[in-house]
Each structure stands twice: as C-alpha cells, then as structure tokens.
Scaffold this motif. Structure first.
Motif, mmCIF file in Angstrom:
data_model
loop_
_atom_site.group_PDB
_atom_site.id
_atom_site.type_symbol
_atom_site.label_atom_id
_atom_site.label_comp_id
_atom_site.label_asym_id
_atom_site.label_seq_id
_atom_site.Cartn_x
_atom_site.Cartn_y
_atom_site.Cartn_z
ATOM 1 N N UNK A 101 9.623 53.917 58.695
ATOM 2 C CA UNK A 101 9.032 53.500 57.417
ATOM 3 C C UNK A 101 10.059 53.444 56.286
ATOM 4 N N UNK A 102 11.310 53.812 56.583
ATOM 5 C CA UNK A 102 12.326 53.819 55.535
ATOM 6 C C UNK A 102 12.811 52.407 55.249
ATOM 7 N N UNK A 103 13.034 52.081 53.984
ATOM 8 C CA UNK A 103 13.676 50.796 53.675
ATOM 9 C C UNK A 103 15.041 50.708 54.359
ATOM 10 N N UNK A 104 15.411 49.515 54.794
ATOM 11 C CA UNK A 104 16.634 49.333 55.580
ATOM 12 C C UNK A 104 17.895 49.720 54.824
ATOM 13 N N UNK A 105 17.821 49.723 53.490
ATOM 14 C CA UNK A 105 19.048 49.986 52.730
ATOM 15 C C UNK A 105 19.586 51.399 52.946
ATOM 16 N N UNK A 106 18.742 52.354 53.342
ATOM 17 C CA UNK A 106 19.238 53.713 53.561
ATOM 18 C C UNK A 106 20.286 53.732 54.668
ATOM 19 N N UNK A 107 19.979 53.124 55.792
ATOM 20 C CA UNK A 107 20.950 53.078 56.891
ATOM 21 C C UNK A 107 22.128 52.175 56.529
ATOM 22 N N UNK A 108 21.845 51.053 55.933
ATOM 23 C CA UNK A 108 22.899 50.095 55.601
ATOM 24 C C UNK A 108 23.923 50.697 54.652
ATOM 25 N N UNK A 109 23.471 51.413 53.638
ATOM 26 C CA UNK A 109 24.396 51.972 52.649
ATOM 27 C C UNK A 109 25.129 53.197 53.177
ATOM 28 N N UNK A 110 24.597 53.822 54.227
ATOM 29 C CA UNK A 110 25.332 54.901 54.891
ATOM 30 C C UNK A 110 26.447 54.317 55.754
ATOM 31 N N UNK A 111 26.121 53.320 56.549
ATOM 32 C CA UNK A 111 27.078 52.775 57.506
ATOM 33 C C UNK A 111 28.143 51.917 56.832
ATOM 34 N N UNK A 112 27.784 51.224 55.764
ATOM 35 C CA UNK A 112 28.714 50.254 55.170
ATOM 36 C C UNK A 112 29.096 50.580 53.725
ATOM 37 N N UNK A 113 28.606 51.685 53.194
ATOM 38 C CA UNK A 113 28.802 51.936 51.774
ATOM 39 C C UNK A 113 30.103 52.646 51.431
ATOM 40 N N UNK A 114 30.455 52.582 50.168
ATOM 41 C CA UNK A 114 31.598 53.308 49.608
ATOM 42 C C UNK A 114 31.070 54.357 48.630
ATOM 43 N N UNK A 115 31.956 55.241 48.185
ATOM 44 C CA UNK A 115 31.523 56.336 47.320
ATOM 45 C C UNK A 115 31.067 55.800 45.975
ATOM 46 N N UNK A 116 29.915 56.245 45.544
ATOM 47 C CA UNK A 116 29.333 55.799 44.279
ATOM 48 C C UNK A 116 28.607 56.977 43.640
ATOM 49 N N UNK A 117 29.265 57.682 42.704
ATOM 50 C CA UNK A 117 28.649 58.882 42.106
ATOM 51 C C UNK A 117 27.665 58.579 40.979
ATOM 52 N N UNK A 118 27.428 57.325 40.683
ATOM 53 C CA UNK A 118 26.505 56.992 39.587
ATOM 54 C C UNK A 118 25.102 57.512 39.878
ATOM 55 N N UNK A 119 24.415 57.923 38.834
ATOM 56 C CA UNK A 119 23.048 58.435 38.982
ATOM 57 C C UNK A 119 22.071 57.276 38.898
ATOM 58 N N UNK A 120 21.893 56.637 40.056
ATOM 59 C CA UNK A 120 21.028 55.478 40.181
ATOM 60 C C UNK A 120 20.165 55.628 41.424
ATOM 61 N N UNK A 121 19.078 54.895 41.526
ATOM 62 C CA UNK A 121 18.352 54.864 42.797
ATOM 63 C C UNK A 121 19.271 54.394 43.918
ATOM 64 N N UNK A 122 19.049 54.895 45.100
ATOM 65 C CA UNK A 122 19.924 54.575 46.222
ATOM 66 C C UNK A 122 20.024 53.072 46.455
ATOM 67 N N UNK A 123 18.944 52.352 46.218
ATOM 68 C CA UNK A 123 18.940 50.909 46.490
ATOM 69 C C UNK A 123 19.913 50.152 45.590
ATOM 70 N N UNK A 124 20.298 50.737 44.462
ATOM 71 C CA UNK A 124 21.166 50.068 43.496
ATOM 72 C C UNK A 124 22.620 50.526 43.590
ATOM 73 N N UNK A 125 22.963 51.340 44.586
ATOM 74 C CA UNK A 125 24.299 51.901 44.683
ATOM 75 C C UNK A 125 25.140 51.188 45.739
ATOM 76 N N UNK A 126 26.465 51.374 45.627
ATOM 77 C CA UNK A 126 27.384 50.771 46.597
ATOM 78 C C UNK A 126 27.387 51.539 47.919
ATOM 79 N N UNK A 127 27.001 52.776 47.867
ATOM 80 C CA UNK A 127 26.955 53.617 49.051
ATOM 81 C C UNK A 127 26.255 54.914 48.722
ATOM 82 N N UNK A 128 25.883 55.673 49.746
ATOM 83 C CA UNK A 128 25.109 56.896 49.524
ATOM 84 C C UNK A 128 25.757 58.081 50.226
ATOM 85 N N UNK A 129 25.397 59.268 49.764
ATOM 86 C CA UNK A 129 25.692 60.509 50.476
ATOM 87 C C UNK A 129 24.373 61.247 50.699
ATOM 88 N N UNK A 130 24.325 61.997 51.783
ATOM 89 C CA UNK A 130 23.108 62.718 52.139
ATOM 90 C C UNK A 130 23.405 64.194 52.315
#
Length: 549
Positions: free
Chosen positions: A154-183
């Motif tokens: 049920x998770x939006x696809x961007x969670x996996x996509x931004x983990x696998x292909x993302x770069x570091x982005x410390x901005x305080x934004x929703x995950x969908x708007x970031x270049x990459x995520x940390x968990x």
C-alpha cells in the motif's frame, strides 16, 4: 621514522610521531582488498578506490568535528510551536552526503544483479565506519529497510524509488518532494527491550487504510530520518509500519521527541525517546506478521554490526602500528621490540579473522537468493558472527590504546572515540544472549543451517591438525543436547573460531592461518593480547596488516 623536533623554552620535543597523514582506506589496505576478492569479487569497481580516498581524508576529518559537536534537540521554535527538530553539525551532513553519493546506503539494491553487490557494499561501509561510526547508523538502517519496504503493497512507489536511487537531502520536506530519503527504526519499548512481543504501542486502522499509532519507543534511532519502521499491536497482532516524519501535506506527524539519549559513544548521531499521539503510519506486510517482516532487515543490520566492529578494530590497529613504528624505546623503534611485536601480531591475527568472517557472511547474503545452502549458512553465520566479532572490539581497541600509552587515552586522537563506540554493536540489534539463542533457534527450527555450517567447516579439514581436533570437539558439542541453552555462549564462540580458522586456512596467508589455529584452537595463547608462542612469525603477520605505501 617520521620525527620532527619542536623546541620549547624548557625542552625539545623529540621521539614523538607526527599525526598519521590522510590515506586511502582502500588502496592502502591489502587485507581488505584480499577479503573482497576472496568473497567473490574478482574485479572490484572503481568506487572502492574513489571512496577510500575520500573516507581516509575528507570524511576522517569530518568525523572528528561531528563527534566533537553533538546533535542538539530543539523541541520548540522561538514562539513555542512544537517542532521536534534536531540540529546537526555541518560535518554530519558532509559525512552523510558523501557516503550516500558513494552508494553506501543502496549499492546492494542498485546492483542486485551484479555478483558480489553485498560484498562491495560491505567494503564501502567498512571504510565509511572508520571515518565516523555514528553516521553508519542511519546509512545501515536505510540500506536494511529495502526488503521490508518491498512488502509494503500500500506504500506509494516513491518510498522505494527514493531509497534505491536517491541522494542525501536533509531538507524538512515530505518524502515525496525530496531527492532521497533516510530511514530509521523504532522497535523497543521500556517494558520489553528485545522482547518486542510485549510491545504495548497500538495501531488502529483508519477509513483511508492508514493506521493511527499511539504509544512510545524507548530507542528511536536517528529521529530526523524521513520515516521509521516501527512495531505496534494491530487487531491482527504485532505488525510492522512505516511511520513518516512529515506527512504528504507538509505537516509534522504526531511523533513527539521526549529527549535525546545521553550515550557512551556514537556522539555524531542522535538517538531518542518518542511518544506517538495518533501518528499516521502505513502497514508493511500483513497484520500479525511484524516480526517476520523485520527479520530480513535484522539480518542485514546484524551484518552491519559485524562490519562496523571490524572497521573500528581496523582503525585502532592502524593507529597503534603507526605509533610504534615511529617511536623508539630502549634504543630502537617500538615495533622492533619483541614483546611489542607479539602484541601487534596478535591483534593482526584477531582482526584479520574478523574481517574474513564478516566478508564471508556478506558473500552468503549475496548468493542466498539463488542458493538455498548459502541462505541457510547466512541465517546462522550472521548470528554467530554478530555475537563474536562485536564482543571482541572493546578488548582489541583497549590494547591498541595501550600501545600509545597515555596518548591513547587522550581525546586529541581517535582511539578514545573508537573505544566508546566499541560496545555499541554488541548491544544493538540483539545483545549477546539474543544472538546465542537465535543460533539455537536456527538449529532446531531449520536443520539445514547446521548442514550448511558444517559444509563450510568441512572445506578446511586436513589442512591443520589443531583445526581437525577442534572440529571433532565442536561436532560433539553440537550432538550433546543436554543443557544446550546454558552452554550456548561457549558453543557459539567455538563455532565462530572454527569458522574463522576455516576461512583463513582455505583463503588466506598460510602462516597467518597456522598461527591462528595454534593459538585460538590449540590453546597456545593466554587471555590477553601479546601471548603468542615465541616461534610465531611476528614480523610476517604484522606486515600483512600494515598499510601499504
């Protein structure tokens, strides 16, 4: 010897080394390169050399600054609004950005079809952790979260996509708007610790399919991560959830940080206690299957505990060897003194065996998807290695401190930081007892793990008398079912030593392997480092662990 005189009014400073200059953690570490090759990577990619140069210089310096400037918790803004913010030193962000640029957090998943992807990623983390172990924590959790996220239908696809292909982005934004995520992770509670089945945090399903989380977590790692995987009690039982920090509409989720942990070490990274007051989260997997979902993640984080412990032991050995090479006593350099040679050779034996086992587990995880026997071996060897490798880090690093004398106890060099860090990995992701019980559980519930384990051990039969005798004794210990739980620590320790010996005998330097078997298996060794027999090839073993020019 590197020795620069400095003149003061009262004395001349001599016989003191200059600080160890930056060096390439990959190019100058011959045993690391061999361990990667022996683990199935015949042609290591350029990223290892490139990141080794960055880790050994830029990131090593950043690690110093990040640990001298701990994260600061800011619960409210200046007007009294709850913001639950943690401020990090710029060096922390530099460490994260460069490490994620080198794919420390996702190399395995970007290159999953490439043989040796987990081994290469293990080498990347091994180098990163020497620069700073604190940032290893969010990098580890982000990497390990991938198998769990894949179960979140049920998770939006961007969670996996931004983990696998993302770069570091410390901005305080929703995950969908970031270049990459940390968990991050939040599993344990005050009343249960490792016994997560006693968790009281509740998850109530909402009309839109999401869940409302109410409760607490006593250890909530890396609280500024974009989301955390947590365990909570749903109607169907203990379940796994992805809990974002910032919701898609830009509002803060209802996660209240109570305080940051005042930790022994791991100072560059923040760990916290939190309360959930109706926080929004998404089910990962099925209700009641929370532990099963988390198990794949745990196997990866436990491997990273092994990598981290081996890494900081490596850096301690490097510092000790460098110091005694450039300092003299009683008329000659310390490294030429017989007793110091005994100590250094002993530490080199120890570290090389840990490195060999760690990389072999990474290799097993690599091949597990297409090889049932390797999957079974990974299942049991991860718990065995996590127990033994992590247990040995504090004692080896303390010995390295002693090689430097009083300087090794002073915060101006890295050894006190490494020593504070050393106990963490034996506690995180299941303490020693949990690992040993997990070994027993695997043997009982998955008989294939014993078959796979002894298949690896059998490959070294006939190569060393001490090993053969030890293996016979170990087989008898496995057959004796009396008081098995109370004996599980000793059995796990013996199995770890046997695995290390087998790997050294079949893949590494013969003299190194023979000395390991004689001392660790043949009991020609004391309870402290520096108790190798007089006939040990000390200089040869020390050379194996030294940095190349």
């Amino acid at each position: 010897m590197v020795n620069i005189e400095r003149h003061f009014e009262t004395h001349t400073v001599e016989n003191q080394p200059v600080p160890l200059a930056p060096y390439n953690y990959w190019a100058n570490d011959p045993l690391l390169k061999q361990a990667v090759r022996e683990s199935g990577v015949s042609a290591p990619p350029d990223i290892l050399d490139k990141f080794g140069a960055i880790a050994g210089a830029k990131l090593a310096e950043a690690g110093e600054h990040a640990n001298k400037n701990k994260p600061v918790f800011n619960p409210f803004d200046r007007y009294g609004r709850r913001i639950n913010s943690v401020t990090f030193h710029p060096s922390y962000h530099e460490l994260m950005a460069e490490s994620m640029k080198a794919n420390v957090h996702n190399y395995s998943w970007q290159n999953y079809q490439q043989p040796g992807a987990h081994v290469i990623r293990a080498a990347l983390l091994f180098m990163q952790c020497q620069a700073d172990a604190g940032t290893t924590c969010p990098l580890t959790m982000t990497h390990a979260a991938y198998p769990a996220l894949k179960q979140g239908s049920a998770l939006p696809a961007y969670w996996v996509d931004k983990l696998v292909h993302g770069s570091y982005d410390p901005r305080e934004l929703p995950a969908k708007d970031k270049h990459g995520i940390t968990l991050g992770m939040g599993m344990t509670e005050k009343q249960g610790g490792s016994d997560v089945r006693t968790n009281t945090t509740t998850a109530t399903k909402q009309a839109d399919g999401s869940y409302s989380i109410v409760g607490h977590k006593f250890f909530f790692s890396a609280p500024m991560s974009d989301a955390h995987l947590i365990l909570a009690q749903a109607e169907g039982g203990l379940s796994c959830f992805l809990l974002p920090r910032i919701r898609e509409d830009g509002s803060l989720n209802k996660v209240q940080i109570q305080r940051l942990k005042d930790k022994l070490g791991d100072w560059s990274n923040a760990s916290s206690e939190v309360e959930f007051t109706g926080a929004n989260a998404f089910l990962v997997g099925n209700e009641g299957r929370g532990i099963a979902v988390i198990l794949d993640m745990v196997s990866l984080t436990r491997l990273d505990c092994m990598i981290g412990s081996t890494a900081i032991m490596r850096q301690a050995l490097v510092q000790a060897t460098y110091h005694v090479t450039h300092r003299a006593a009683f008329g000659k350099p310390l490294i030429e003194q017989p007793l110091m040679q005994n100590v250094l050779a002993d530490m080199t034996l120890e570290w090389s065996a840990h490195l060999a086992l760690t990389m072999r587990v990474a290799q097993a995880i690599d091949t597990a998807p297409n090889n049932a026997q390797e999957a079974a071996f990974a299942r049991i060897a991860t718990a065995i290695g996590k127990y033994w490798v992590c247990k040995r880090a504090p004692v080896l690093i303390n010995e390295a401190q002693e090689c430097l004398g009083g300087i090794g106890y002073v915060e101006e060099n890295i050894l006190p930081r490494l020593y504070r860090q050393a106990p963490l990995n034996s506690i995180w992701e299941g303490s020693g007892n949990v690992q040993c019980l997990d070994v027993l559980r695997a043997l009982v519930k998955e008989p294939s793990t014993k078959t796979a384990l002894f298949s690896v051990l059998a490959q070294a039969k006939g190569k060393n008398t001490h090993y053969d005798q030890f293996l016979t004794s170990l087989s008898s210990q496995f057959e004796d079912m009396n008081n098995l739980e109370i004996r599980s620590r000793l059995i796990t320790e013996h199995t770890a030593l046997a695995l290390q010996a087998a790997l050294l005998l079949t893949h590494y330097d013969p003299k190194l392997a023979a000395s390991f078997c004689e001392t660790r298996l043949g009991h020609q060794h004391g309870h402290t480092f520096g108790t190798l027999p007089a006939h040990t090839p000390f200089e040869h073993i020390i050379t194996l662990g030294q940095l190349t020019k």
